[in-house]
Design a protein around this motif. Structure first.
Motif, PDB file in Angstrom:
ATOM      1  N   GLY A 251       0.867  -1.104  -0.106  1.00 39.39           N
ATOM      2  CA  GLY A 251      -0.056   0.061   0.059  1.00 39.39           C
ATOM      3  C   GLY A 251       0.887   1.261   0.061  1.00 39.39           C
ATOM      4  O   GLY A 251       2.193   1.083   0.085  1.00 39.39           O
ATOM      5  N   ASN A 252       0.347   2.411  -0.270  1.00 39.07           N
ATOM      6  CA  ASN A 252       1.105   3.587  -0.225  1.00 39.07           C
ATOM      7  C   ASN A 252       0.086   4.759   0.519  1.00 39.07           C
ATOM      8  O   ASN A 252      -0.311   5.733  -0.308  1.00 39.07           O
ATOM      9  N   PRO A 253      -0.563   4.526   1.717  1.00 40.83           N
ATOM     10  CA  PRO A 253      -2.044   5.121   1.949  1.00 40.83           C
ATOM     11  C   PRO A 253      -1.886   6.825   2.020  1.00 40.83           C
ATOM     12  O   PRO A 253      -1.059   7.494   2.779  1.00 40.83           O
ATOM     13  N   PRO A 254      -2.773   7.274   1.142  1.00 40.48           N
ATOM     14  CA  PRO A 254      -2.653   8.968   1.126  1.00 40.48           C
ATOM     15  C   PRO A 254      -3.738   9.229   2.000  1.00 40.48           C
ATOM     16  O   PRO A 254      -4.750   8.595   2.316  1.00 40.48           O
ATOM     17  N   VAL A 365       6.678  19.013   0.554  1.00 39.58           N
ATOM     18  CA  VAL A 365       7.312  18.508  -0.758  1.00 39.58           C
ATOM     19  C   VAL A 365       6.148  18.789  -2.002  1.00 39.58           C
ATOM     20  O   VAL A 365       4.754  18.764  -1.472  1.00 39.58           O
ATOM     21  N   PRO A 366       6.371  18.786  -3.265  1.00 42.23           N
ATOM     22  CA  PRO A 366       5.554  18.620  -4.152  1.00 42.23           C
ATOM     23  C   PRO A 366       4.925  17.315  -4.420  1.00 42.23           C
ATOM     24  O   PRO A 366       5.438  16.357  -3.832  1.00 42.23           O
ATOM     25  N   ALA A 367       3.829  17.138  -4.979  1.00 38.01           N
ATOM     26  CA  ALA A 367       3.339  15.867  -5.164  1.00 38.01           C
ATOM     27  C   ALA A 367       3.811  14.900  -5.951  1.00 38.01           C
ATOM     28  O   ALA A 367       3.588  13.577  -5.748  1.00 38.01           O
ATOM     29  N   ASP A 368       4.984  15.122  -6.669  1.00 42.39           N
ATOM     30  CA  ASP A 368       5.708  14.197  -7.287  1.00 42.39           C
ATOM     31  C   ASP A 368       7.128  13.987  -6.849  1.00 42.39           C
ATOM     32  O   ASP A 368       7.854  13.286  -7.563  1.00 42.39           O
ATOM     33  N   HIS A 369       7.325  14.336  -5.571  1.00 42.10           N
ATOM     34  CA  HIS A 369       8.348  14.103  -4.841  1.00 42.10           C
ATOM     35  C   HIS A 369       8.362  12.786  -4.335  1.00 42.10           C
ATOM     36  O   HIS A 369       7.592  11.771  -4.209  1.00 42.10           O
ATOM     37  N   LEU A 373       5.762   9.249  -3.622  1.00 38.62           N
ATOM     38  CA  LEU A 373       5.433   8.044  -4.605  1.00 38.62           C
ATOM     39  C   LEU A 373       6.264   6.565  -4.302  1.00 38.62           C
ATOM     40  O   LEU A 373       5.672   5.770  -4.787  1.00 38.62           O
ATOM     41  N   VAL A 374       7.013   6.660  -3.369  1.00 41.61           N
ATOM     42  CA  VAL A 374       7.798   5.444  -2.861  1.00 41.61           C
ATOM     43  C   VAL A 374       7.311   5.054  -1.607  1.00 41.61           C
ATOM     44  O   VAL A 374       7.436   6.034  -0.782  1.00 41.61           O
ATOM     45  N   GLU A 375       6.965   3.676  -1.233  1.00 42.46           N
ATOM     46  CA  GLU A 375       6.299   3.201  -0.146  1.00 42.46           C
ATOM     47  C   GLU A 375       7.446   3.263   0.866  1.00 42.46           C
ATOM     48  O   GLU A 375       8.266   2.122   0.877  1.00 42.46           O
ATOM     49  N   GLN A 376       7.887   4.292   1.534  1.00 47.21           N
ATOM     50  CA  GLN A 376       9.200   4.384   2.320  1.00 47.21           C
ATOM     51  C   GLN A 376       9.161   3.297   3.712  1.00 47.21           C
ATOM     52  O   GLN A 376       9.998   2.794   3.845  1.00 47.21           O
ATOM     53  N   MET A 377       8.114   3.318   4.261  1.00 43.73           N
ATOM     54  CA  MET A 377       7.764   2.500   5.369  1.00 43.73           C
ATOM     55  C   MET A 377       8.886   3.178   6.643  1.00 43.73           C
ATOM     56  O   MET A 377       9.723   2.266   7.293  1.00 43.73           O
ATOM     57  N   ILE A 398      -3.038   9.628  -7.633  1.00 43.93           N
ATOM     58  CA  ILE A 398      -1.793   9.261  -8.308  1.00 43.93           C
ATOM     59  C   ILE A 398      -0.740   8.651  -7.186  1.00 43.93           C
ATOM     60  O   ILE A 398      -0.311   7.428  -7.564  1.00 43.93           O
ATOM     61  N   ALA A 399      -0.726   9.321  -6.105  1.00 39.15           N
ATOM     62  CA  ALA A 399       0.260   8.747  -4.969  1.00 39.15           C
ATOM     63  C   ALA A 399      -0.035   7.197  -4.668  1.00 39.15           C
ATOM     64  O   ALA A 399       0.593   6.445  -4.229  1.00 39.15           O
TER      65      ALA A 399
END
Ligand code: NAD
Length: 481
Positions: A251-254, A365-369, A373-377, A398-399
């Motif tokens: 996941g990459n929950p926004p 940060v901007p949305a394309d940072h 976009l990366v699922e950092q954890m 998108i995120a």
């Protein structure tokens, strides 16, 4: 018909004695060795042995045990879990070097107390002029279960309760970086099952799990269902295997904080959720989109909670530490060395000293940072300013990258809540709380650590790991009207 090795041996002795009646002496014949697959309290060296042992245990489980036995054994598992919560939480931190002890205790208690047992397997009945129909939840048989490093024993406990409640047995292929604590957990649960009168080897695992053992499990005909909890590489590999599979992927929950939100509540809940177990949970808040009128208020409030606000040059320095170029050089992937580490330790790498009580760093940060976009954890939370709610929704979708896993919104506008839910289509959708409330941690509903988005079972429980079977009694013989 099953014949034991002793019975076969007795028959052979009789036959041989019959061939040579004069001597009436039974020649010394070696005992016939049937493989016993005893393992080490459920821990096996070889895939075939583990599968065979789990297969025998499952036949025993469905043939000789009643539903009330399943209830009793699930209760024994819960008691065993409660007795070992502190020990396993310490061992996980020690072995995986990820997360926070106190949060792991909370995760364990959630799965131990809030994973449903056999009571959720309700029978559906339709009685009509043409007779009586019942549909029930039946076992698959042996289930292969691949588990992640981020919730190793939590997933093992949840899957054990759910899968054996449904009449199945299990062969776990755990993450190699958590194999020691998983073996401890499995052997304790195994003992609890046997001590409560259940069959040995109802739950098993491989001592040395590898990708090859995943393949061997998946291709073994006695394994009827595979479940995979972890990253998308593993889930996609399972989906391509041709075997029935339940996939619980990344996941990459926004999170959206709109212009009507209570920013103090939003900051408090997002700080709590995004820092929980250092953000290694697949359903934890990973990026926030704040609509302009609330932007400054949100930043102010999350700092008040204890978050450290990074400046631009600190963000640049942190990207170099926490991320690295991906294999095809098209973007970034996470540097696993920093996954699940405390915020203070990560920040120290760029020369920022904070107390360990500071559980979260935030950055604008901007949305394309890449942090978006990366699922950092990691407990580093990117925040994106948006002019309108529409812009926030578009960027959040998108995120999320089509994982359809988890998302949340802080808002008092019912229309906003509904529109974002429809657009983002995530399995878990939370309004005005931490995303962990969506798996019953501080929220209603049962708990799971296997959130099966890609294959659609959702917040899994015993039902998810069962087959539906129908029995039709014609002519209405058992009806009372
Ligand atoms: P991971 O993908 O590295 O490992 C998960 C498991 O899959 C391990 O047992 C590993 O050995 C195995 N594996 C990895 N690649 C494989 C491949 N190509 N073929 C076969 N097996 C493979 O994940 P992780 O680091 O342990 O866990 C973190 C990831 O899992 C994150 O992406 C997180 O979002 C996700 N996750 C999802 C859920 C969920 O319920 N949806 C729960 C926990 C974690």
């Amino acid at each position: 018909m099953d014949i034991s090795s002793q019975e076969i041996e007795a028959i052979v002795r009789k036959v041989i004695a019959g061939i040579n009646p004069a001597t009436n002496v039974t020649p010394d014949i070696p005992a016939i060795k049937s493989p016993k697959y005893t393992g080490d309290n459920g821990v096996f060296e070889r895939v075939e042995e583990a599968v065979e042992a789990a297969w025998k245990a499952q036949r025993d489980w469905v043939t000789n045990y009643k539903v009330e036995d399943r209830h009793r054994i699930v209760e024994a598992i819960r008691r065993c879990g409660r007795d070992h919560v502190e020990e396993w939480s310490h061992l996980i931190v020690e072995e995986t070097q990820m997360g926070r002890y106190e949060d792991k205790v909370e995760k364990h208690l959630a799965v131990i107390n809030k994973t449903p047992g056999p009571e959720c397997l309700t029978t559906e009945a339709i009685s009509g002029d043409a007779g009586l129909m019942i549909e029930e939840y039946a076992p698959f048989g042996v289930i292969g279960s691949i588990t992640p490093t981020t919730n190793p024993t939590e997933t093992m406990i949840h899957n054990t309760i759910s899968m054996i409640s449904g009449g199945n047995s299990i062969v776990f292929n755990v993450h190699p970086r958590a194999k020691r604590v998983c073996a401890e957990c499995l052997q304790a649960l195994h003992k609890a099952i046997v001590d409560a009168g259940g069959p040995a080897n109802l739950i098993t695992m491989l001592r040395e799990p590898t990708m090859d053992t995943v393949d061997m499990l998946t291709s073994n005909p006695k394994v009827r269902l595979m479940t995979g909890t972890g990253g998308m590489g593993m889930v996609n590999a399972l989906l391509r295997s041709g075997k029935k599979c339940i996939g619980a992927g990344a996941g990459n929950p926004p999170v959206i904080v709109d212009e009507t939100a209570d920013v103090e509540l939003a900051a408090r809940k997002i700080y709590e959720g995004a820092s929980f177990d250092n953000n290694i949970l697949c359903f934890a808040e990973k990026e926030v989109f704040v609509v302009s009128p609330n932007y400054e208020g949100f930043i102010h409030n999350i700092q008040k909670q204890g978050a450290y606000l990074l400046n631009n040059s600190q963000v640049e320095a942190l990207v170099k530490i926490c991320l690295e170029p991906n294999k095809n050089q098209s973007g970034y992937e996470v540097n696993k060395k920093w996954v699940g580490k405390n915020a203070a330790l990560i920040l120290a790498q760029i020369g920022v000293q904070v107390e360990d009580s500071c559980r979260l760093a935030v950055c604008e940060v901007p949305a394309d940072h890449p942090f978006v976009l990366v699922e950092q954890m990691m407990p580093v939370l990117p925040i994106v300013r948006c002019s309108t709610f529409e812009e926030a929704m578009e960027k959040a979708v998108i995120a999320e990258q089509g994982n359809r896993h988890t998302s949340s919104i802080f808002s008092k506008d019912v229309d906003h809540m509904t529109r974002f839910a429809r657009l983002i289509e995530t399995t878990i959708y939370v309004k005005n709380s931490c995303t962990k409330a969506g798996v019953g941690i501080g929220g209603e509903g049962h708990c799971t650590m296997t959130i099966a988005g890609p294959t659609g079972e959702g917040i899994t429980n015993a039902k998810s790991f069962c087959r539906r079977r129908r029995c039709m009694l014609a002519e209405g013989g058992l009806r009372i009207i």
